[in-house]
Design an enzyme around this catalytic site. Structure first.
Site, PDB file in Angstrom:
ATOM      1  N   PHE A   1      -4.273   2.853  14.946  1.00 27.30           N
ATOM      2  CA  PHE A   1      -4.753   3.858  14.008  1.00 27.30           C
ATOM      3  C   PHE A   1      -5.960   3.272  13.278  1.00 27.30           C
ATOM      4  O   PHE A   1      -6.185   2.064  13.315  1.00 27.30           O
ATOM      5  CB  PHE A   1      -3.665   4.212  12.984  1.00 27.30           C
ATOM      6  CG  PHE A   1      -2.743   5.305  13.448  1.00 27.30           C
ATOM      7  CD1 PHE A   1      -1.838   5.075  14.465  1.00 27.30           C
ATOM      8  CD2 PHE A   1      -2.778   6.570  12.857  1.00 27.30           C
ATOM      9  CE1 PHE A   1      -0.974   6.080  14.899  1.00 27.30           C
ATOM     10  CE2 PHE A   1      -1.926   7.585  13.277  1.00 27.30           C
ATOM     11  CZ  PHE A   1      -1.026   7.333  14.301  1.00 27.30           C
TER      12      PHE A   1
ATOM     13  N   LYS B   1     -10.619  -4.526  18.694  1.00 31.27           N
ATOM     14  CA  LYS B   1      -9.198  -4.815  18.954  1.00 31.27           C
ATOM     15  C   LYS B   1      -8.847  -4.651  20.430  1.00 31.27           C
ATOM     16  O   LYS B   1      -7.716  -4.895  20.827  1.00 31.27           O
ATOM     17  CB  LYS B   1      -8.328  -3.924  18.068  1.00 31.27           C
ATOM     18  CG  LYS B   1      -8.647  -4.164  16.569  1.00 31.27           C
ATOM     19  CD  LYS B   1      -7.686  -3.491  15.619  1.00 31.27           C
ATOM     20  CE  LYS B   1      -8.171  -3.608  14.176  1.00 31.27           C
ATOM     21  NZ  LYS B   1      -7.136  -3.966  13.225  1.00 31.27           N
TER      22      LYS B   1
ATOM     23  N   ASN C   1       0.852  -1.195   0.000  1.00 35.39           N
ATOM     24  CA  ASN C   1       0.000   0.000   0.000  1.00 35.39           C
ATOM     25  C   ASN C   1       0.890   1.248   0.000  1.00 35.39           C
ATOM     26  O   ASN C   1       2.112   1.146  -0.061  1.00 35.39           O
ATOM     27  CB  ASN C   1      -0.948  -0.018   1.208  1.00 35.39           C
ATOM     28  CG  ASN C   1      -0.171  -0.107   2.501  1.00 35.39           C
ATOM     29  OD1 ASN C   1       0.594   0.791   2.837  1.00 35.39           O
ATOM     30  ND2 ASN C   1      -0.324  -1.205   3.230  1.00 35.39           N
TER      31      ASN C   1
ATOM     32  N   PRO D   1      -2.596 -12.236  10.114  1.00 31.30           N
ATOM     33  CA  PRO D   1      -2.959 -12.018  11.520  1.00 31.30           C
ATOM     34  C   PRO D   1      -3.170 -10.533  11.780  1.00 31.30           C
ATOM     35  O   PRO D   1      -2.557  -9.691  11.116  1.00 31.30           O
ATOM     36  CB  PRO D   1      -1.733 -12.523  12.287  1.00 31.30           C
ATOM     37  CG  PRO D   1      -0.615 -12.507  11.302  1.00 31.30           C
ATOM     38  CD  PRO D   1      -1.224 -12.704   9.948  1.00 31.30           C
ATOM     39  N   ASP D   2      -4.049 -10.219  12.723  1.00 30.34           N
ATOM     40  CA  ASP D   2      -4.219  -8.820  13.136  1.00 30.34           C
ATOM     41  C   ASP D   2      -3.199  -8.556  14.246  1.00 30.34           C
ATOM     42  O   ASP D   2      -3.343  -9.054  15.373  1.00 30.34           O
ATOM     43  CB  ASP D   2      -5.653  -8.583  13.628  1.00 30.34           C
ATOM     44  CG  ASP D   2      -5.897  -7.101  13.875  1.00 30.34           C
ATOM     45  OD1 ASP D   2      -5.067  -6.459  14.561  1.00 30.34           O
ATOM     46  OD2 ASP D   2      -6.896  -6.575  13.375  1.00 30.34           O
ATOM     47  N   ILE D   3      -2.159  -7.793  13.915  1.00 23.78           N
ATOM     48  CA  ILE D   3      -1.040  -7.587  14.855  1.00 23.78           C
ATOM     49  C   ILE D   3      -1.523  -6.870  16.116  1.00 23.78           C
ATOM     50  O   ILE D   3      -1.246  -7.284  17.243  1.00 23.78           O
ATOM     51  CB  ILE D   3       0.089  -6.781  14.169  1.00 23.78           C
ATOM     52  CG1 ILE D   3       0.611  -7.558  12.960  1.00 23.78           C
ATOM     53  CG2 ILE D   3       1.205  -6.468  15.156  1.00 23.78           C
ATOM     54  CD1 ILE D   3       1.566  -6.776  12.077  1.00 23.78           C
TER      55      ILE D   3
ATOM     56  N   LYS E   1       9.371 -16.612 -10.892  1.00 17.89           N
ATOM     57  CA  LYS E   1       8.587 -15.492 -11.413  1.00 17.89           C
ATOM     58  C   LYS E   1       7.409 -16.035 -12.231  1.00 17.89           C
ATOM     59  O   LYS E   1       7.612 -16.906 -13.101  1.00 17.89           O
ATOM     60  CB  LYS E   1       9.477 -14.609 -12.291  1.00 17.89           C
ATOM     61  CG  LYS E   1       8.752 -13.405 -12.823  1.00 17.89           C
ATOM     62  CD  LYS E   1       9.629 -12.574 -13.733  1.00 17.89           C
ATOM     63  CE  LYS E   1       8.791 -11.517 -14.413  1.00 17.89           C
ATOM     64  NZ  LYS E   1       9.425 -10.969 -15.588  1.00 17.89           N
TER      65      LYS E   1
END
Ligand code: PMT
Length: 399
Positions: free
Chosen positions: A325, A343, A210, A307-309, A289
């Site tokens: 955030f 969370k 991103n 995974p959601d850290i 490749k």
């Protein structure tokens, strides 16, 4: 390395004999690694030429409030936003009086009103003028409003008088200025901060990622260091130089970032997740490749969830103060509140990443702080300044 390294400092010079010392001040700030813009009043240029200050600062000197050339480049509001600190040196009795009245009738006074950055004044005037009740009342008012007075010094004056009113020596002003970039809000605290994007490999040459530049997370790490914390920055790939005085672990993928965070959080007090972690990764990384097949044939990639850290760290380390955030494009506060609950963290710092000029890969940001108590909007600021404000808000949670 000096705390002033890479800091944006405006040296505002008003019309007093001590203006000749401002040349040395600018030189010392540049030597410390600061980026310096000089503003001069009409009075100041009677004492020292703009050319001298231009040569020393490496930038054209700003003299006029309404200068069409400047407004097309760095106009007065941009300059006010750019500054990490404004140092008025020398600050005459007249400038102190105008600042106390909140006047905005020249560039110097307008910048001092418009900025969110700390404003420091180095008074320089005749001892009788300094001792006059009007000047003393102005000094008191300016201090009450949050401006910082550096000096004046006591000693022999250019007019032959002896007493208070000498501008502090440039070296002393630099030391005082460094102090404002080292608070003690987090003295002795251990802080882990994630920053930047993650890269999820598709094959040896391609990845999913991103637009995160890491600027927000690196600014937070620098501000935490300045607040006295022992900082471990866990960073995805960025083009940023590593901030000074901290430990930095470079990672690529979300899973690398999680394992680095799990190690770093063992003995930490605060965890701030500013990284833009990829929610999904390719189910498998191709060994070679991937080749283009037919001219019109499509290509599908199977993704699995990462995974959601933040949620994992909050669950694994219940005594840690965790702050996340939220990068949103709509319903900022509602989505941030949902993330706060899901969370199980103390605060979500929500930014609207659809707004031009803030969020991903920009120098400024505007955020809303969401806690169980409610939502608080902060002003739009350069990320470096915002980070210092965020550290102070997070410090309130961590008490
Ligand atoms: O890096 P910059 O260019 O300066 O840009 C700053 C920023 C826009 C990246 C930053 O301000 C920001 O919003 N960071 C969070 C981006 C994000 O991934 O938001 P999210 O709403 O998808 O995630 C919510 C929280 O969970 C975040 O704290 C994130 O770090 C965390 N998360 C998300 C997914 C995941 N798998 N693990 C996580 O820990």
């Amino acid at each position: 390395m000096s705390r002033l390294f890479n800091k944006h400092i405006i040296v505002a010079i008003s019309g007093g004999i001590a203006a000749y010392k401002s040349a040395e001040l600018v030189r010392l700030l540049k030597t410390a690694g600061a980026q310096v813009e000089v503003v001069m009043t009409r009075g100041a240029i009677e004492f020292i030429t703009p050319l001298t200050l231009q040569a020393l600062s490496g930038n054209p000197v700003h003299q006029h409030l309404l200068d069409p050339a400047a407004e097309a480049g760095m106009g007065h509001i941009q300059l006010a936003r750019w500054a990490d600190a404004i140092l008025v040196a020398p600050c005459t009795a007249q400038v102190m009086a105008r600042l106390a009245q909140g006047q905005a009738d020249d560039l110097l006074s307008t910048l001092c009103l418009a900025t969110q950055a700390p404003v420091l004044l180095a008074p320089a005037m005749n001892q009788a003028m300094w001792n006059d009740p009007a000047t003393q009342a102005n000094a008191q008012l300016l201090i009450e409003r949050g401006l910082t007075l550096l000096g004046p010094d006591v000693g022999e004056q250019a007019c032959g008088d002896v007493g208070p009113g000498r501008m502090l020596e440039p070296g002393q002003l630099v030391i005082e200025l460094e102090q404002i970039f080292s608070s003690h809000a987090w003295q002795g605290r251990k802080v882990v901060i994630t920053a930047g994007p993650t890269r999820e490999a598709i094959d040896p040459v391609r990845y999913l990622s991103n637009h995160s530049s890491g600027k927000m997370g690196y600014a937070l790490a620098q501000a935490a260091v300045e607040a006295g914390a022992q900082v471990h920055l866990i960073s995805g790939p960025t083009n940023l130089p590593t901030p000074i005085d901290l430990q930095c672990t470079q990672v690529q993928s979300a899973r690398d970032m999680l394992s680095a965070c799990q190690n770093a959080c063992q003995d930490a007090d605060i965890f701030i997740a500013s990284a833009a972690v990829a929610d999904y990764r390719p189910a498998e990384k191709a060994e070679q490749k991937i080749k283009k097949t037919g001219a019109k044939s499509g290509f599908s990639l199977e993704l699995v969830q990462n995974p959601d850290i933040l949620a994992t760290i909050a669950a694994d380390f219940p005594r840690l103060t965790c702050v996340g955030f939220a990068a949103e494009t709509q319903q900022l506060v509602a989505h941030a509140q949902a993330k706060l609950k899901r969370k199980q963290v103390a605060m979500i710092i929500a930014n609207d990443v659809s707004e031009p000029g803030i969020g991903f890969n920009s120098d400024e940001n505007q955020v809303c702080l969401v806690t169980a108590e409610g939502a608080k909007q902060l002003p739009r600021l350069p990320k470096t300044q915002l980070a210092r404000q965020l550290i102070n808000h997070i410090a309130q949670l961590d008490k």
